[in-house]
Design a protein around this motif. Structure first.
Motif, PDB file in Angstrom:
ATOM      1  N   MET A 103       0.834  -1.204   0.000  1.00 40.11           N
ATOM      2  CA  MET A 103       0.000   0.000   0.000  1.00 40.11           C
ATOM      3  C   MET A 103       0.871   1.256   0.000  1.00 40.11           C
ATOM      4  O   MET A 103       0.555   2.231  -0.687  1.00 40.11           O
ATOM      5  N   GLU A 104       1.947   1.238   0.763  1.00 32.02           N
ATOM      6  CA  GLU A 104       2.842   2.387   0.835  1.00 32.02           C
ATOM      7  C   GLU A 104       3.524   2.618  -0.518  1.00 32.02           C
ATOM      8  O   GLU A 104       3.640   3.757  -0.980  1.00 32.02           O
ATOM      9  N   ASP A 109       3.837   5.716  -5.643  1.00 33.74           N
ATOM     10  CA  ASP A 109       3.677   5.748  -7.102  1.00 33.74           C
ATOM     11  C   ASP A 109       2.596   6.742  -7.498  1.00 33.74           C
ATOM     12  O   ASP A 109       2.757   7.508  -8.459  1.00 33.74           O
ATOM     13  N   ARG A 110       1.494   6.745  -6.759  1.00 34.92           N
ATOM     14  CA  ARG A 110       0.383   7.652  -7.042  1.00 34.92           C
ATOM     15  C   ARG A 110       0.821   9.102  -6.843  1.00 34.92           C
ATOM     16  O   ARG A 110       0.507   9.984  -7.663  1.00 34.92           O
ATOM     17  N   ILE A 111       1.581   9.376  -5.803  1.00 36.91           N
ATOM     18  CA  ILE A 111       2.082  10.732  -5.550  1.00 36.91           C
ATOM     19  C   ILE A 111       2.988  11.172  -6.692  1.00 36.91           C
ATOM     20  O   ILE A 111       2.904  12.308  -7.172  1.00 36.91           O
ATOM     21  N   GLY A 112       3.838  10.266  -7.172  1.00 38.06           N
ATOM     22  CA  GLY A 112       4.729  10.591  -8.285  1.00 38.06           C
ATOM     23  C   GLY A 112       3.970  10.893  -9.552  1.00 38.06           C
ATOM     24  O   GLY A 112       4.295  11.864 -10.267  1.00 38.06           O
ATOM     25  N   ARG A 113       2.951  10.092  -9.840  1.00 36.56           N
ATOM     26  CA  ARG A 113       2.130  10.336 -11.035  1.00 36.56           C
ATOM     27  C   ARG A 113       1.384  11.670 -10.902  1.00 36.56           C
ATOM     28  O   ARG A 113       1.315  12.452 -11.850  1.00 36.56           O
TER      29      ARG A 113
END
Length: 128
Positions: A103-104, A109-113
């Motif tokens: 999850m982390e 990855d979501r923050i980077g995108r």
């Protein structure tokens, strides 16, 4: 150094293995339990860990002694139940730790995108 799922699991398993250096049998004997009980507990514990999912344990039980010696039988039964429960709890902890790490990583990855949204990154593709 970046932690991976495998390195986290290996670290946890290694810590548990090192913590098991003192024999349960020896500890029980030091506490005054009869030899037959301590022998049974130790063999039951190995068997319980195996039943609980431990890969490197094996089922151990002296069937003749179990049927003839009530102290051995009680020790084996107690050891089996306790160590099976402990192994199952350890397996749950490992699974939870791996899920939290997944999850982390997905969050990062979501923050980077999200950080690159709206930015033209076509020029970076040639850097691969």
């Amino acid at each position: 150094m970046r932690w991976t799922l495998q390195s986290s699991a290996a670290l946890l398993i290694g810590a548990v293995t090192l913590g098991a250096c003192a024999s349960e049998r020896d500890l029980l004997l030091e506490q005054g339990y009869p030899v037959a009980y301590a022998d049974g507990f130790e063999e039951g514990c190995h068997s319980g860990k195996k039943a609980g999912g431990a890969l490197f344990e094996e089922f151990k039980k002296d069937v003749n002694r179990f049927e003839a010696d009530s102290k051995y039988a009680q020790g084996w039964s107690d050891g089996f139940r306790q160590c099976e429960s402990e192994q199952e709890a350890l397996d749950r902890q490992i699974r939870m730790s791996l899920e939290i790490q997944q999850m982390e990583e997905a969050r990062k990855d979501r923050i980077g995108r999200d950080a690159l949204k709206g930015i033209d990154t076509r020029g970076l593709k040639g850097l691969k």
